[in-house]
Every structure is written in structure tokens, then in C-alpha cells.
Design a protein around this motif. Structure first.
Motif, PDB file in Angstrom:
ATOM      1  N   LYS A  19       0.833  -1.207   0.000  1.00  0.00           N
ATOM      2  CA  LYS A  19       0.000   0.000   0.000  1.00  0.00           C
ATOM      3  C   LYS A  19       0.865   1.253   0.000  1.00  0.00           C
ATOM      4  CE  LYS A  19      -4.436   1.228   2.003  1.00  0.00           C
ATOM      5  NZ  LYS A  19      -5.296   1.215   3.159  1.00  0.00           N
ATOM      6  N   SER A  20       1.987   1.198   0.753  1.00  0.00           N
ATOM      7  CA  SER A  20       2.824   2.382   0.843  1.00  0.00           C
ATOM      8  C   SER A  20       3.723   2.544  -0.365  1.00  0.00           C
ATOM      9  CB  SER A  20       3.688   2.303   2.106  1.00  0.00           C
ATOM     10  OG  SER A  20       4.642   1.271   1.938  1.00  0.00           O
ATOM     11  N   GLY A  21       3.767   1.527  -1.206  1.00  0.00           N
ATOM     12  CA  GLY A  21       4.576   1.630  -2.419  1.00  0.00           C
ATOM     13  C   GLY A  21       6.000   1.155  -2.242  1.00  0.00           C
ATOM     14  N   THR A  22       6.307   0.635  -1.076  1.00  0.00           N
ATOM     15  CA  THR A  22       7.669   0.154  -0.857  1.00  0.00           C
ATOM     16  C   THR A  22       8.007  -0.970  -1.827  1.00  0.00           C
ATOM     17  OG1 THR A  22       7.277   0.604   1.476  1.00  0.00           O
ATOM     18  CG2 THR A  22       9.258  -0.641   0.930  1.00  0.00           C
ATOM     19  N   ILE A  23       7.052  -1.854  -2.016  1.00  0.00           N
ATOM     20  CA  ILE A  23       7.251  -2.901  -3.021  1.00  0.00           C
ATOM     21  C   ILE A  23       6.042  -2.929  -3.941  1.00  0.00           C
ATOM     22  CG2 ILE A  23       8.769  -4.451  -1.752  1.00  0.00           C
ATOM     23  CD1 ILE A  23       6.269  -5.979  -0.872  1.00  0.00           C
ATOM     24  N   SER A  24       6.244  -3.540  -5.092  1.00  0.00           N
ATOM     25  CA  SER A  24       5.129  -3.612  -6.031  1.00  0.00           C
ATOM     26  C   SER A  24       4.261  -4.816  -5.704  1.00  0.00           C
ATOM     27  CB  SER A  24       5.668  -3.753  -7.455  1.00  0.00           C
ATOM     28  OG  SER A  24       6.269  -5.020  -7.588  1.00  0.00           O
ATOM     29  N   GLY A  25       3.076  -4.831  -6.281  1.00  0.00           N
ATOM     30  CA  GLY A  25       2.156  -5.930  -6.041  1.00  0.00           C
ATOM     31  C   GLY A  25       2.739  -7.260  -6.466  1.00  0.00           C
ATOM     32  N   LYS A  26       3.436  -7.249  -7.592  1.00  0.00           N
ATOM     33  CA  LYS A  26       3.986  -8.501  -8.121  1.00  0.00           C
ATOM     34  C   LYS A  26       5.042  -9.052  -7.176  1.00  0.00           C
ATOM     35  CE  LYS A  26       5.490 -10.308 -12.551  1.00  0.00           C
ATOM     36  NZ  LYS A  26       6.945 -10.360 -12.558  1.00  0.00           N
ATOM     37  N   ILE A  27       5.905  -8.172  -6.708  1.00  0.00           N
ATOM     38  CA  ILE A  27       6.931  -8.591  -5.754  1.00  0.00           C
ATOM     39  C   ILE A  27       6.256  -9.124  -4.498  1.00  0.00           C
ATOM     40  CG2 ILE A  27       8.819  -7.778  -4.310  1.00  0.00           C
ATOM     41  CD1 ILE A  27       9.846  -7.555  -6.950  1.00  0.00           C
ATOM     42  N   GLY A  28       5.169  -8.455  -4.132  1.00  0.00           N
ATOM     43  CA  GLY A  28       4.432  -8.876  -2.953  1.00  0.00           C
ATOM     44  C   GLY A  28       4.012 -10.336  -3.038  1.00  0.00           C
ATOM     45  N   LYS A  29       3.517 -10.710  -4.224  1.00  0.00           N
ATOM     46  CA  LYS A  29       3.094 -12.106  -4.382  1.00  0.00           C
ATOM     47  C   LYS A  29       4.258 -13.072  -4.224  1.00  0.00           C
ATOM     48  CE  LYS A  29      -1.127 -11.645  -6.972  1.00  0.00           C
ATOM     49  NZ  LYS A  29      -2.183 -12.477  -7.493  1.00  0.00           N
ATOM     50  N   GLU A  30       5.426 -12.654  -4.745  1.00  0.00           N
ATOM     51  CA  GLU A  30       6.582 -13.549  -4.642  1.00  0.00           C
ATOM     52  C   GLU A  30       7.000 -13.708  -3.183  1.00  0.00           C
ATOM     53  OE1 GLU A  30       8.294 -11.967  -8.863  1.00  0.00           O
ATOM     54  OE2 GLU A  30       9.670 -12.060  -7.154  1.00  0.00           O
ATOM     55  N   ILE A  31       6.998 -12.561  -2.492  1.00  0.00           N
ATOM     56  CA  ILE A  31       7.362 -12.617  -1.074  1.00  0.00           C
ATOM     57  C   ILE A  31       6.381 -13.507  -0.327  1.00  0.00           C
ATOM     58  CG2 ILE A  31       7.545 -11.303   1.059  1.00  0.00           C
ATOM     59  CD1 ILE A  31       8.496  -8.962  -0.444  1.00  0.00           C
ATOM     60  N   LEU A  32       5.119 -13.396  -0.682  1.00  0.00           N
ATOM     61  CA  LEU A  32       4.100 -14.181   0.007  1.00  0.00           C
ATOM     62  C   LEU A  32       4.417 -15.660  -0.088  1.00  0.00           C
ATOM     63  CD1 LEU A  32       1.233 -14.159   1.408  1.00  0.00           C
ATOM     64  CD2 LEU A  32       0.380 -14.809  -0.833  1.00  0.00           C
ATOM     65  N   PHE A  33       4.746 -16.091  -1.291  1.00  0.00           N
ATOM     66  CA  PHE A  33       5.029 -17.505  -1.487  1.00  0.00           C
ATOM     67  C   PHE A  33       6.174 -17.961  -0.588  1.00  0.00           C
ATOM     68  CE2 PHE A  33       4.218 -21.285  -3.701  1.00  0.00           C
ATOM     69  CZ  PHE A  33       5.428 -21.946  -3.824  1.00  0.00           C
ATOM     70  N   GLU A  34       7.191 -17.117  -0.523  1.00  0.00           N
ATOM     71  CA  GLU A  34       8.343 -17.410   0.332  1.00  0.00           C
ATOM     72  C   GLU A  34       7.916 -17.496   1.796  1.00  0.00           C
ATOM     73  OE1 GLU A  34      11.577 -17.241  -1.066  1.00  0.00           O
ATOM     74  OE2 GLU A  34      12.671 -17.574   0.807  1.00  0.00           O
ATOM     75  N   LEU A  35       7.100 -16.528   2.198  1.00  0.00           N
ATOM     76  CA  LEU A  35       6.669 -16.495   3.590  1.00  0.00           C
ATOM     77  C   LEU A  35       5.819 -17.707   3.952  1.00  0.00           C
ATOM     78  CD1 LEU A  35       5.677 -12.735   3.902  1.00  0.00           C
ATOM     79  CD2 LEU A  35       7.579 -13.841   5.054  1.00  0.00           C
ATOM     80  N   LEU A  36       4.972 -18.107   3.024  1.00  0.00           N
ATOM     81  CA  LEU A  36       4.099 -19.245   3.297  1.00  0.00           C
ATOM     82  C   LEU A  36       4.916 -20.505   3.510  1.00  0.00           C
ATOM     83  CD1 LEU A  36       1.237 -18.658   0.695  1.00  0.00           C
ATOM     84  CD2 LEU A  36       0.975 -18.709   3.157  1.00  0.00           C
ATOM     85  N   ALA A  37       5.911 -20.661   2.647  1.00  0.00           N
ATOM     86  CA  ALA A  37       6.673 -21.909   2.693  1.00  0.00           C
ATOM     87  C   ALA A  37       7.721 -21.903   3.799  1.00  0.00           C
ATOM     88  CB  ALA A  37       7.332 -22.144   1.349  1.00  0.00           C
ATOM     89  N   LYS A  38       8.406 -20.783   3.944  1.00  0.00           N
ATOM     90  CA  LYS A  38       9.549 -20.808   4.853  1.00  0.00           C
ATOM     91  C   LYS A  38       9.427 -19.853   6.032  1.00  0.00           C
ATOM     92  CE  LYS A  38      12.525 -21.875   0.987  1.00  0.00           C
ATOM     93  NZ  LYS A  38      13.113 -20.980  -0.020  1.00  0.00           N
ATOM     94  N   GLY A  39       8.447 -19.010   6.024  1.00  0.00           N
ATOM     95  CA  GLY A  39       8.336 -18.054   7.128  1.00  0.00           C
ATOM     96  C   GLY A  39       9.264 -16.883   6.923  1.00  0.00           C
ATOM     97  N   GLY A  40       9.636 -16.252   7.990  1.00  0.00           N
ATOM     98  CA  GLY A  40      10.506 -15.074   7.893  1.00  0.00           C
ATOM     99  C   GLY A  40       9.692 -13.804   7.986  1.00  0.00           C
ATOM    100  N   THR A  41      10.367 -12.693   7.874  1.00  0.00           N
ATOM    101  CA  THR A  41       9.660 -11.424   7.972  1.00  0.00           C
ATOM    102  C   THR A  41       9.693 -10.698   6.635  1.00  0.00           C
ATOM    103  OG1 THR A  41      11.644 -10.211   8.577  1.00  0.00           O
ATOM    104  CG2 THR A  41      10.336 -11.169  10.375  1.00  0.00           C
ATOM    105  N   VAL A  42       8.715  -9.870   6.436  1.00  0.00           N
ATOM    106  CA  VAL A  42       8.616  -9.116   5.181  1.00  0.00           C
ATOM    107  C   VAL A  42       9.811  -8.186   5.049  1.00  0.00           C
ATOM    108  CG1 VAL A  42       7.246  -7.419   3.934  1.00  0.00           C
ATOM    109  CG2 VAL A  42       6.125  -9.271   5.152  1.00  0.00           C
ATOM    110  N   LYS A  43      10.077  -7.457   6.110  1.00  0.00           N
ATOM    111  CA  LYS A  43      11.186  -6.505   6.078  1.00  0.00           C
ATOM    112  C   LYS A  43      12.487  -7.229   5.772  1.00  0.00           C
ATOM    113  CE  LYS A  43       9.779  -2.408   8.455  1.00  0.00           C
ATOM    114  NZ  LYS A  43       8.531  -2.541   9.209  1.00  0.00           N
ATOM    115  N   GLY A  44      12.650  -8.370   6.447  1.00  0.00           N
ATOM    116  CA  GLY A  44      13.871  -9.141   6.251  1.00  0.00           C
ATOM    117  C   GLY A  44      14.050  -9.549   4.797  1.00  0.00           C
TER     118      GLY A  44
END
Lengths: 549, 174
Positions: A450-475
Motif C-alpha cells: 500500500k505504501s509503495g515500498t514494493i510492487s504488487g507482483k513482488i508482494g506475491k513472490e514474497i508471500l510464497f516465500e513467507l508461506l513456505a519458509k516463514g521469515g519477515t517481510v522486512k527481512g
């Protein structure tokens, strides 16, 4: 579905009439038997193909047929409680255990054994009664329901007959949108505690049967509804809501396939306006919610058809079995007298006494129930479709609530959960409690996009990573350098570079192939490792591509 | 819920009658209980056929007990002679209990079942209960495996490992 079945029944009608006429005249018996068989065969051949009929068409047809008649449906549900031990003895029970290993003298009904009530059973009963808005009996008792059957070791079932633990409640539900939506409230007549019988299996060659007594003595709650349902879909949604409630409360896993939720349905029809009920028919062997729906619609049309042919007297009070393969109900037994169970109070068990303090303490421990959740989500502005999805599973609802609490936008959170996360859960066959993504990280993700730090597409990629392996968004953003590039100058530089590197495509674009803008955008994205802000990028591209002459 | 009183139905268990001329009456459970015999299956109140409660009419001499039906429901086989003999004996037992019908219960609160000190279980908030005082008959939901399950299996008349073998039954017959 009902329409096609109705058609089959109509086709059979003239033959039935003929055969009964022939029977009366006492000739041609062989003839009518054979034709009936032929008809049945035809029905069986036709029916398997026509199981999938769009629900709306189904509803229209049923209402066309039954325009002059009203169906009255009541449901008796047995819920197997997920306590650690059985109702009246300390045997542990687990579904799927080796047969006849979870036994003891009490549940086997051996002489001298006495039942002792499991306190958890009362707690579950009180929880369910409060969740269904019932009136709790401060004082109730157990009775013996006596009959002989191989899966009933004692020769009686300990149940509650005339003074159950709870009476007079109601359940609220929302019909799914594909069936027209709408809110319904159905009454609950009573809830009582009882024990389950063992499992009786018939062997293949037919000379004997086999009994597994693991299940004998497992606690059940029987929920009897008021005859408030009018259609198959109302009945199946009632059952689905009961499943939702018992799962929310944690008193049962409510699996119809495992047998922890069993429904027997009673259906009768009457001409609209008539006050008295028609003859009711019980339907057994319903193993899923859709089976409940289809069986009831079939039975309604069968009975309405008989009524409209003037043959309502041939509707007798009986038990019919739903045949999933043939998609029809069949008579289970010809004779059905009222069973005499010779109920009397169970002398080996004391009265069940509840105090107000106890009821209040159980009431306080109840989670937010599905109905309350749905109303709250509606008020938050979510669409009915979102509401029904999110409130269906308590774990999903809790995840959603936790995400919202961290400040995430309601609609976006709902979309993420219902979209990408749900798809992931389905693919990996996981429940939402198994994933490594935690609610506050999802909230963080939504905020970052929402703040524009990352794009929506990148967001989806991060999501997949988070779902599988956890971790933090900022990290992850830091680690993979995913921050969106929004600086105009930087983007202009990249665009210039790409244009310079691709003169051929530039020519093609200038000569009319404007679709190549996508190609350039792709190249810039590649160069920027997906970090360029798409909006700004396209704006710059359009400018630059069209600029130089 | 009307005053329950002491109503005896026809289906009085045949347990007590074995021999001879005098009917020996033993209280099977060592305490006086108020039984109400409700002869027919009930459950949902909205069912058309609601439970029938047997009234004092059942105690009158006009209605002799249907011994054959009683024996059938209890799965006890009787000879013709026994069917003839047991009728009056059962009637005597019923009449003996029937003396209680003479008690005036108008001022008495209907009892749900036998209430003795040991017969009530309460649910106070705390888990620690004074058993001596309240006579609690509840058990915690803690699994205990019965150690001699093998002995039970060995005692089965017909075992078809791992199932109990029984004659073929299709329907629940009364």
C-alpha cells in the motif's frame, strides 16, 4: 436434478397405474413385474449421467412442481463428541483403531459393570446448548432405551428420553449465494446426551455378520430440529451450520465421512394452506451435505407426484434409504410399527444437576460463534461471499481477525486470504494453522504494498516465500533487495538504456507496432530485477518511445 | 410435566418371576425408585405419534398383561403352560405396586428420579469437590486402558479375529 428425476418418475407413472390395475384384476402379474424392472433399469442407466444440474435450474424446477405443495422437513443429527474417553467408562477412543481393542467390562456390558459419566460430556452438551440458544434443564436424567441388536452390548442404550439436558433453541444461517442467499433461522426442539453403539458389518458371503465394539459407549449428542426446513438446500445448510458450530466449539470434528456427524431426515408434503402435516418419511444413509440436498429434493418430488396423481395414501410412514448410485430413495423395510423401547430411568446413574454458576462459566468460555462473526464481518463492509468464506473455518477467521488487528486493510486482507493463501493451502493440502506465514507479517506485507515500498507482483513472490519458509517481510525485502524503484531519474536512465540497446524494436514500435511497449517494459523490469514501479515505468516509456522523431 | 406419581406400564420386566406359587419380590437395585414406564418410542415432540403414558387403567383387572408380547420383547421363550401361569403372577406384582396409587401426591413436587444423598452430582466452579458432602458421580476425561481386554475377547462365544462374529441381522427388530 429434481427435474430429470421427476421426468423419470413421470415416465414410470403410466406403467405403475397399469400394473396396479392388472394386479387388481389378478392377472398379468408377471407382465407388470417385468416392465417395472425394465423401467428401473432404464432409470438406473439414465440417472448416473444426470447428476450435475446447475443449482438455479434445480430450484426453479422444484418450485414449479411443488407450487401447490409445501414440504416439511425435520432433521435428527447425531454428533460424536471428541472427548478423550468414552461416555461411561475410561476407555480411550480413536477412530480407525484396531477393532475390539478399546474395550472394557463397562462398554462391553459385562455383568456387574456400572457406568460413570464423563464430566466432559456434560461440558460439551452445555456448550452446544448455549451456542444454539437452548434452555438448559437444571435437572435432567438418563434413561434406558431397550432393544436387542448385535452392536448394542448391554441390550439397551443409555440415553435421555423425557427430560433432556436442553430444549427449545434456534440456529441462524445464511444460504450460499449460488442458491439465492438469504438468512434463515430454524428451531431446535431438543438436545440430549446418549452413547453410541458399536459397528456392525455384513460379511460378503452373507451367512454371518461382524461387530467391532470400539465405538460402543462413545458419547453422542442428539440434536432434534423443529420441522422448519422447506427445501433440500435449507436442510443441507442447516447440517453444514451445525458442523460449523460444533467445530467452532471444539466439541466434535463433525466429519460426515468418519461418522462423527450423522443426519436422519424426515420429509413430508402437504397442500399449501393445510395445517396438519402429511405422512412423514424418514431417509437414512446420507453421507454428505449434497446427498442430503439431493435426497430431500427427490423425496419431495416423489411425494408431490403421488399427491398429484391422487395416490397420497400410498405414502406410508417408513424408513427409506438413499442410494447414491441410483440417486433415489428406496424402501428399507415394508413393515414399520412404532418401536417399543420400554424407556425407564437409568437406575445406575444419578440426576444431572447444573448450577447457574457452572452454566455461566461455560458460557464465558464460548468463542465468537459463526453467526456473530458473519454479522460482524458484514458490518465491516465485506461482501457476503467474503463473509461466508472467512467465517466458514474458525482457524481462517482467527487468522483474518489477527491480521486486521495489526492494522491491515480489511478488504485487502480478505483478498489475500481468499486468493493466494487459499490456493496455496489447497495445493499443499494444508490447513491455515500449518503455514509459516503469521498474521502480523501478512499485515506488514499489505502495508508495504500500500505504501509503495514494493510492487504488487513482488508482494506475491514474497508471500510464497513467507508461506513456505516463514521469515519477515522486512527481512526478505532487505535480503533480496526488493525495494521498488520509484525515483523518476533512475527509471528514465533504465528506459534510455533499454531503448538504446534495442534499436530494431524501436523502429518497429515507431512504425506502428505499439504493442511492443510491453516488450520494452519487460526489458526494463528484467534489468531492474522486477523492482521498477510499473505505473511510473509505463508513463516514462510512453513519453520516451513517442518523443524522438 | 404432570405429577409423575407411580405409574406402571405393561412391560414390567420378567426378571423377578421364576418359580412357583408365591411371587417373591426383590428390589433389584436396593433402593426405592419411582419408575414411569412410557411404552412407546418418542423423541421429537413434533412427531405425529407422541409418547403414550400408561395410566392407572393398566392396573385394572380388565387388562391382563400380554405375556406373549412381554416375553417377545424380552427375548425370553416360554412354554404354553408358562404363558398361562405367568399372567396372574405378573398381575399380582403389578397390583402389589399398585397400592402406591393410593398415595395422595398433590402436595408433592414431582421427582425426576430417586434422589438420595449419593444420587446427585453437582457442578460447582472449582474442580475440587467435597465428595463426602455431595456424593459426586463424575469422572474426569482421562483415558485408562483396561488391562485385560484379551480376557474379554477370550470370553466371546464366537470370535472371527478381529471381529465378534454374530448371526446375520439386517434390521433392528424389536
Amino acid at each position: 436434478m429434481a427435474s430429470t428425476l421427476f421426468r423419470n418418475v413421470i415416465q414410470a407413472q403410466p406403467l405403475f397405474l397399469n400394473s396396479s390395475a392388472l394386479l387388481r384384476r389378478k392377472n398379468g402379474v408377471l407382465y407388470c413385474t417385468m416392465t417395472q424392472t425394465a423401467t428401473e433399469e432404464k432409470q438406473q442407466q439414465k440417472s448416473p449421467q444426470k447428476i450435475k444440474v446447475p443449482p438455479q435450474k434445480q430450484m426453479k424446477e422444484v418450485s414449479k412442481i411443488g407450487a401447490d405443495y409445501e414440504a416439511v422437513i425435520g432433521i435428527e443429527t447425531h454428533v460424536q463428541l471428541s472427548t478423550l474417553t468414552k461416555a461411561f467408562c475410561s476407555c480411550p477412543y480413536s477412530y480407525g483403531a484396531q477393532p475390539n481393542t478399546c474395550i472394557c467390562p463397562v462398554c462391553m456390558g459385562l455383568p456387574g459393570a456400572l457406568p460413570v459419566l464423563n464430566s466432559k460430556v456434560i461440558e460439551c452438551a452445555v456448550k452446544l446448548a448455549l451456542a444454539l440458544n437452548c434452555r438448559l434443564s437444571f435437572s435432567s436424567k438418563f434413561d434406558r432405551k431397550q432393544y436387542f441388536y448385535p452392536d448394542l452390548p448391554k441390550g439397551y442404550q443409555i440415553s435421555q428420553f423425557d427430560i433432556p439436558i436442553a430444549t427449545g433453541g434456534s440456529i441462524d444461517l445464511d444460504l450460499p449465494l449460488e442458491f439465492g442467499g438469504g438468512h434463515r433461522r430454524f428451531g431446535i426442539t431438543r438436545i440430549h446426551m446418549e452413547e453410541d453403539a458399536g459397528k456392525l458389518m455384513h460379511s460378503g458371503n452373507g451367512s454371518y455378520s461382524q461387530v467391532d465394539l470400539n465405538r460402543a459407549g462413545v458419547p453422542l449428542l442428539e440434536i432434534v430440529s423443529e420441522p422448519d426446513m422447506r427445501t433440500g438446500i435449507e436442510a443441507s445448510e442447516y447440517a453444514a451450520e451445525l458442523q460449523r458450530v460444533v467445530r467452532y466449539l471444539g466439541v466434535s470434528n463433525g466429519n460426515m465421512q468418519e461418522g462423527s456427524l450423522r443426519c436422519d431426515v424426515n420429509v413430508s408434503v402437504r397442500p399449501i394452506g393445510q395445517a396438519e402435516f402429511g405422512t412423514k418419511v424418514e431417509i437414512k444413509n446420507l453421507n454428505s451435505f449434497s446427498a442430503i440436498n439431493r435426497a430431500i429434493d427427490f423425496e419431495i418430488s416423489r411425494q408431490v407426484n403421488l399427491h398429484s396423481q391422487g395416490q397420497q395414501d400410498s405414502i406410508v410412514q417408513e424408513t427409506r434409504l438413499w442410494e447414491e448410485g441410483a440417486q433415489k430413495t428406496v424402501t428399507m423395510r415394508k413393515k414399520e410399527g412404532l418401536a417399543d423401547y420400554r424407556y425407564f430411568p437409568e437406575p445406575d446413574l444419578p440426576e444431572v444437576v447444573l448450577t447457574k454458576a457452572y452454566m455461566d462459566s461455560v458460557g464465558k468460555s464460548l468463542p465468537e460463534l459463526p453467526e456473530a462473526k458473519r454479522r460482524r464481518y458484514e458490518e465491516m463492509g465485506l461482501s457476503m461471499q467474503d463473509v461466508l468464506f472467512l467465517a466458514n473455518d474458525i482457524a481462517v477467521a482467527d487468522f483474518f481477525d489477527a491480521t486486521i488487528q495489526k492494522g491491515a486493510d480489511v478488504k485487502l486482507a480478505a483478498n489475500w486470504i481468499m486468493g493466494d493463501i487459499a490456493a496455496y493451502l489447497k495445493n499443499e493440502k494444508l490447513s491455515i494453522n500449518d503455514i509459516k506465514l503469521v498474521p502480523h507479517e501478512l499485515a506488514e506485507l499489505i502495508a508495504s504494498i500500500k505504501s509503495g515500498t514494493i510492487s504488487g507482483k513482488i508482494g506475491k513472490e514474497i508471500l510464497f516465500e513467507l508461506l513456505a519458509k516463514g521469515g519477515t517481510v522486512k527481512g526478505l525485502i532487505e535480503e533480496k533487495d526488493l525495494v521498488q524503484i520509484t525515483d523518476l531519474v533512475d527509471i528514465e536512465k533504465m528506459v534510455d538504456k533499454v531503448i538504446a540497446e534495442n534499436p530494431k524494436q524501436l523502429e518497429q514500435y515507431r512504425s506502428g507496432k505499439t504493442k511492443l511497449q510491453g516488450y520494452f517494459a519487460g526489458q526494463v523490469m528484467k534489468a531492474s530485477k522486477g523492482k521498477a514501479n510499473p505505473g511510473i515505468l509505463n508513463k516514462v516509456l510512453v513519453e520516451k518511445l513517442n518523443a524522438k522523431v | 410435566m404432570a405429577t409423575r406419581g407411580l405409574l406402571l406400564g405393561r412391560s414390567f420386566p420378567l426378571l423377578l418371576i421364576h418359580s412357583s406359587k408365591t411371587v417373591k419380590l426383590t428390589h433389584g437395585y436396593g433402593r426405592r425408585s419411582s419408575y414411569s414406564f412410557l411404552g412407546e418410542s418418542c423423541s421429537p415432540c413434533w412427531r405425529q405419534n407422541s409418547a403414550a403414558r400408561f395410566s392407572a387403567k393398566a392396573l385394572s383387572n380388565e387388562e391382563a398383561p400380554d405375556v406373549r408380547r412381554l416375553a417377545q420383547t424380552a427375548r425370553i421363550s416360554l412354554t404354553e403352560q408358562e404363558v398361562e401361569d405367568f399372567g396372574p403372577k405378573i398381575q399380582q406384582v403389578i397390583e402389589w405396586f399398585g397400592q402406591l396409587q393410593g398415595v395422595d401426591l398433590k402436595q408433592v413436587e414431582p421427582g425426576i428420579r430417586a434422589a438420595t444423598a449419593a444420587g446427585k452430582c453437582f457442578f460447582p466452579l472449582s474442580k475440587v469437590l467435597d465428595e463426602a458432602e455431595e456424593g459426586v458421580n463424575l469422572r474426569d476425561d482421562v483415558p485408562v486402558t483396561f488391562p485385560k481386554a484379551d480376557a474379554i475377547i477370550e470370553g466371546l462365544p464366537s470370535y472371527d479375529a478381529p471381529y465378534v462374529r454374530v448371526p446375520k441381522f439386517l434390521h433392528k427388530e424389536d
